[in-house]
Design a protein around this motif. Structure first.
Motif, PDB file in Angstrom:
ATOM      1  N   PHE A 272      -0.754  46.562  10.940  1.00 42.89           N
ATOM      2  CA  PHE A 272      -0.984  47.159  12.473  1.00 42.89           C
ATOM      3  C   PHE A 272      -1.243  48.862  12.030  1.00 42.89           C
ATOM      4  N   ASP A 273      -0.583  49.259  11.308  1.00 47.41           N
ATOM      5  CA  ASP A 273      -0.785  50.732  11.030  1.00 47.41           C
ATOM      6  C   ASP A 273      -2.151  51.242  10.212  1.00 47.41           C
ATOM      7  N   LYS A 274      -2.615  50.193   9.482  1.00 44.93           N
ATOM      8  CA  LYS A 274      -3.884  50.427   8.797  1.00 44.93           C
ATOM      9  C   LYS A 274      -5.043  50.036   9.842  1.00 44.93           C
ATOM     10  N   GLN A 275      -4.818  49.357  10.842  1.00 38.99           N
ATOM     11  CA  GLN A 275      -5.922  48.897  11.789  1.00 38.99           C
ATOM     12  C   GLN A 275      -6.288  50.342  12.661  1.00 38.99           C
ATOM     13  N   LYS A 276      -5.179  51.035  12.506  1.00 41.19           N
ATOM     14  CA  LYS A 276      -5.105  52.165  13.665  1.00 41.19           C
ATOM     15  C   LYS A 276      -5.466  53.381  12.830  1.00 41.19           C
ATOM     16  N   GLN A 277      -5.422  53.323  11.473  1.00 43.05           N
ATOM     17  CA  GLN A 277      -5.831  54.739  10.537  1.00 43.05           C
ATOM     18  C   GLN A 277      -6.827  55.400  10.831  1.00 43.05           C
ATOM     19  N   LEU A 278      -7.389  56.493  11.124  1.00 49.14           N
ATOM     20  CA  LEU A 278      -8.400  57.198  11.155  1.00 49.14           C
ATOM     21  C   LEU A 278      -8.748  57.898   9.643  1.00 49.14           C
ATOM     22  N   VAL A 279      -9.963  58.149   9.447  1.00 51.60           N
ATOM     23  CA  VAL A 279     -10.455  58.944   8.575  1.00 51.60           C
ATOM     24  C   VAL A 279     -11.307  59.943   9.127  1.00 51.60           C
ATOM     25  N   ILE A 280     -11.682  61.137   8.304  1.00 51.61           N
ATOM     26  CA  ILE A 280     -12.806  62.153   8.470  1.00 51.61           C
ATOM     27  C   ILE A 280     -13.461  62.226   7.329  1.00 51.61           C
ATOM     28  N   GLU A 281     -15.006  61.832   7.619  1.00 56.60           N
ATOM     29  CA  GLU A 281     -15.763  61.995   6.409  1.00 56.60           C
ATOM     30  C   GLU A 281     -16.733  62.769   6.545  1.00 56.60           C
ATOM     31  N   ASP A 282     -17.547  63.420   5.607  1.00 59.33           N
ATOM     32  CA  ASP A 282     -18.472  64.371   5.804  1.00 59.33           C
ATOM     33  C   ASP A 282     -19.778  63.691   5.635  1.00 59.33           C
ATOM     34  N   ASN A 283     -21.028  64.834   5.847  1.00 57.22           N
ATOM     35  CA  ASN A 283     -22.314  64.167   6.015  1.00 57.22           C
ATOM     36  C   ASN A 283     -22.904  63.408   4.707  1.00 57.22           C
TER      37      ASN A 283
ATOM     38  N   ASP B 114     -16.949  75.536   1.861  1.00 52.77           N
ATOM     39  CA  ASP B 114     -18.239  75.500   1.281  1.00 52.77           C
ATOM     40  C   ASP B 114     -18.771  74.140   0.657  1.00 52.77           C
ATOM     41  N   LYS B 115     -17.616  73.315   0.530  1.00 50.22           N
ATOM     42  CA  LYS B 115     -17.900  72.155  -0.124  1.00 50.22           C
ATOM     43  C   LYS B 115     -18.231  70.923   0.917  1.00 50.22           C
ATOM     44  N   VAL B 116     -17.557  71.102   2.079  1.00 52.17           N
ATOM     45  CA  VAL B 116     -17.744  70.219   3.199  1.00 52.17           C
ATOM     46  C   VAL B 116     -18.971  70.156   4.228  1.00 52.17           C
ATOM     47  N   ASN B 117     -19.987  69.246   4.135  1.00 47.61           N
ATOM     48  CA  ASN B 117     -21.068  69.187   4.639  1.00 47.61           C
ATOM     49  C   ASN B 117     -20.890  68.715   6.184  1.00 47.61           C
ATOM     50  N   PHE B 118     -21.374  69.474   7.269  1.00 53.92           N
ATOM     51  CA  PHE B 118     -21.354  68.954   8.644  1.00 53.92           C
ATOM     52  C   PHE B 118     -22.764  68.314   8.648  1.00 53.92           C
ATOM     53  N   PRO B 119     -22.975  67.199   9.574  1.00 54.12           N
ATOM     54  CA  PRO B 119     -21.765  66.879  10.739  1.00 54.12           C
ATOM     55  C   PRO B 119     -20.854  66.023   9.979  1.00 54.12           C
ATOM     56  N   LEU B 120     -19.504  66.100  10.373  1.00 57.59           N
ATOM     57  CA  LEU B 120     -18.405  65.212  10.120  1.00 57.59           C
ATOM     58  C   LEU B 120     -18.355  64.081  11.058  1.00 57.59           C
ATOM     59  N   VAL B 121     -17.778  63.084  10.770  1.00 57.32           N
ATOM     60  CA  VAL B 121     -17.611  61.751  11.533  1.00 57.32           C
ATOM     61  C   VAL B 121     -16.047  61.404  11.319  1.00 57.32           C
ATOM     62  N   ILE B 122     -15.477  61.098  12.601  1.00 54.44           N
ATOM     63  CA  ILE B 122     -14.142  60.381  12.703  1.00 54.44           C
ATOM     64  C   ILE B 122     -14.303  59.158  12.977  1.00 54.44           C
ATOM     65  N   ARG B 123     -13.673  58.326  12.325  1.00 57.78           N
ATOM     66  CA  ARG B 123     -13.885  56.594  12.458  1.00 57.78           C
ATOM     67  C   ARG B 123     -12.596  56.134  11.981  1.00 57.78           C
ATOM     68  N   HIS B 124     -12.309  54.837  12.278  1.00 56.94           N
ATOM     69  CA  HIS B 124     -11.436  53.991  11.731  1.00 56.94           C
ATOM     70  C   HIS B 124     -11.771  53.586  10.173  1.00 56.94           C
ATOM     71  N   ILE B 125     -10.856  53.317   9.436  1.00 59.70           N
ATOM     72  CA  ILE B 125     -11.155  52.978   8.001  1.00 59.70           C
ATOM     73  C   ILE B 125     -12.001  51.625   8.067  1.00 59.70           C
ATOM     74  N   LYS B 126     -12.718  51.579   6.777  1.00 60.03           N
ATOM     75  CA  LYS B 126     -13.383  50.083   6.437  1.00 60.03           C
ATOM     76  C   LYS B 126     -12.864  49.574   5.031  1.00 60.03           C
ATOM     77  N   ASN B 127     -13.247  48.408   5.086  1.00 59.12           N
ATOM     78  CA  ASN B 127     -12.655  47.629   3.817  1.00 59.12           C
ATOM     79  C   ASN B 127     -12.741  48.520   2.491  1.00 59.12           C
ATOM     80  N   ALA B 128     -14.086  49.135   2.189  1.00 60.08           N
ATOM     81  CA  ALA B 128     -14.407  49.177   0.931  1.00 60.08           C
ATOM     82  C   ALA B 128     -14.182  50.837   0.757  1.00 60.08           C
ATOM     83  N   ASP B 129     -13.416  51.600   1.554  1.00 63.74           N
ATOM     84  CA  ASP B 129     -13.511  52.833   1.587  1.00 63.74           C
ATOM     85  C   ASP B 129     -12.588  53.512   0.244  1.00 63.74           C
ATOM     86  N   ARG B 130     -13.016  54.475  -0.279  1.00 62.57           N
ATOM     87  CA  ARG B 130     -12.439  55.108  -1.195  1.00 62.57           C
ATOM     88  C   ARG B 130     -12.297  56.441  -1.191  1.00 62.57           C
TER      89      ARG B 130
END
Length: 452
Positions: free
Chosen positions: A407-418, A367-383
């Motif tokens: 190298f691991d950081k460059q491959k790291q994925l995150v899932i973010e909400d709407n 109930d706290k997670v708002n769709f649509p979700l997004v799967i992407r690689h990390i960005k510099n300012a991500d918090r």
């Protein structure tokens, strides 16, 4: 009765186990003294041979003369004759290589194709002892390691060189003794390329200093070849000790173990020269083993990173997924790529509910997670707010704290909400704001599956 030359070649072939009495062999025949001697001595020794000739059309009428000579010689000796014509200049221009390199590529490609077509056992080429000495000197002038001082090897895959124990003078004496003529390539008498300069100028000078210089250099090359076998075995043991991990894309080298080696730079060279790093780069890397984490060198095919006591070598791949953003409109199964699947499902939370404790599966308050979700690689300012904490943290700092390499950081994925909130640093940590608490009624379950 075999003459002295044939007996010498026979002995060299037997000692080095180069040919089989029942084998079928293709002789590279140019018409010059070396290849003619090779064809004739193979016939003298009773081997089943066929000849193949390349006309590169580089010397006008002289090229056609050579082809006709080879054809006539094979007819006289009852040897099957194969020929091919090349537009060498056009090939060199198209592939942006030198004429010399173009002729080499065309020649050996044709040799191998014909070998397969005829089911021949091997290709015989007429390199002799002086050619091997010239190769050693060329490598020495250009700068080389131990293996470059071995000269030419008697076998390289399907290429066999039966004449490496005889000199150019031995070949001429043999041809004269059997009254066999040959043609002369006029380009060999012009010192316009490195090998010709060495053949026409340097080796005669060396032989003035020491009449047996070529023979002595060849003996030295043979000793180096034997020493190299011992050296290679020792280096292999060193490599096994310092390379602590190897995957399909990454190699990990323990710097402290590397520094403990008697010759750390050569061990490093032996590991990474196949990754397209230049000798000067390898020297720089060796001098910077104590550099702070994050120092990177790049070759045509790989990146090399110094990171917390490790050298990490990673292949450079054009990753079509590096900037890929996948939207997840609703629950279901989604393939981020052919090897990585995500499954999203929602269920009610009952008294039997237990939160996930494995890194590949997370359970969040739906109930706290708002769709649509997004799967992407990390960005510099991500918090995000790491699970178990109250304040936000830079994702890059979090990954550093968890000892992920660049190298691991460059491959790291995150899932973010709407709303742009990171709900899961994939495989590592969820965001504390989306945890299931007392009173939560629905669970969003995200499963990550790797398909290898």
């Amino acid at each position: 009765m075999l003459n002295k030359f044939a007996l010498r070649v026979k002995r060299y072939v037997e000692i080095n186990h180069l040919l089989s009495a029942n084998g079928r062999y293709l002789v590279a025949l140019s018409g010059g003294s070396d290849s003619v001697a090779l064809l004739r001595v193979m016939i003298d020794l009773g081997y089943c041979v066929e000849a193949m000739h390349c006309n590169f059309h580089l010397r006008g009428e002289e090229s056609d003369r050579d082809e006709k000579f080879c054809e006539n010689l094979c007819n006289e000796q009852n040897v099957p004759f194969h020929r091919v014509h090349f537009d060498t200049k056009s090939y060199a221009s198209l592939h942006k290589v030198s004429i010399e390199m173009a002729a080499r590529e065309l020649r050996y490609d044709y040799f191998e194709k014909l070998r397969k077509d005829l089911s021949a056992d091997a290709i015989l080429v007429a390199h002799h002892r002086d050619d091997s000495v010239e190769t050693l000197l060329i490598n020495l002038i250009r700068g080389t390691g131990l293996h470059g001082l071995q000269g030419i090897s008697s076998r390289n895959g399907y290429i066999i060189r039966p004449l490496l124990d005889v000199s150019r003078n031995d070949i001429i004496d043999y041809l004269n003794s059997i009254q066999q003529n040959y043609v002369t390539d006029s380009s060999n008498n012009v010192d316009d390329v490195t090998r010709n300069k060495i053949r026409l100028n340097i080796i005669p000078l060396l032989n003035q200093i020491n009449p047996s210089a070529s023979a002595d250099i060849a003996k030295t090359a043979n000793r180096i070849r034997q020493a190299a076998c011992i050296f290679d075995e020792a280096i292999k043991k060193c490599i096994d000790e310092v390379v602590v991990k190897k995957t399909s894309s990454c190699t990990y080298i323990d710097i402290d173990r590397l520094k403990s080696m008697i010759s750390s730079e050569y061990v490093l060279y032996s590991i990474i020269h196949d990754y397209s790093f230049t000798p000067s780069q390898i020297e720089q890397i060796s001098e910077n083993l104590d550099a702070p984490s994050g120092k990177i060198w790049t070759s045509k095919s790989h990146n090399l990173l110094i990171d917390r006591g490790m050298i990490i070598i990673n292949s450079i791949n054009v990753d079509d997924n590096q900037n890929k953003i996948m939207k997840i409109p609703e629950t279901g199964n989604y393939y981020y790529n052919e090897n990585l699947e995500f499954r999203f499902s929602v269920s009610e939370i009952d008294s039997d509910f237990k939160p996930s404790k494995i890194s590949e599966v997370v359970t969040l308050d739906a109930d706290k997670v708002n769709f649509p979700l997004v799967i992407r690689h990390i960005k510099n300012a991500d918090r995000f707010v790491p699970f178990g904490m109250n304040g936000s943290k830079l994702l890059s700092d979090f990954l550093t704290d968890n000892k992920l390499t660049l190298f691991d950081k460059q491959k790291q994925l995150v899932i973010e909400d709407n709303e742009g909130n990171i709900v899961w640093v994939v495989g590592l940590r969820t965001d504390n704001r989306f945890k299931i608490i007392k009173g939560s009624s629905h669970c969003l379950k995200i499963e990550m599956r790797r398909h290898i």
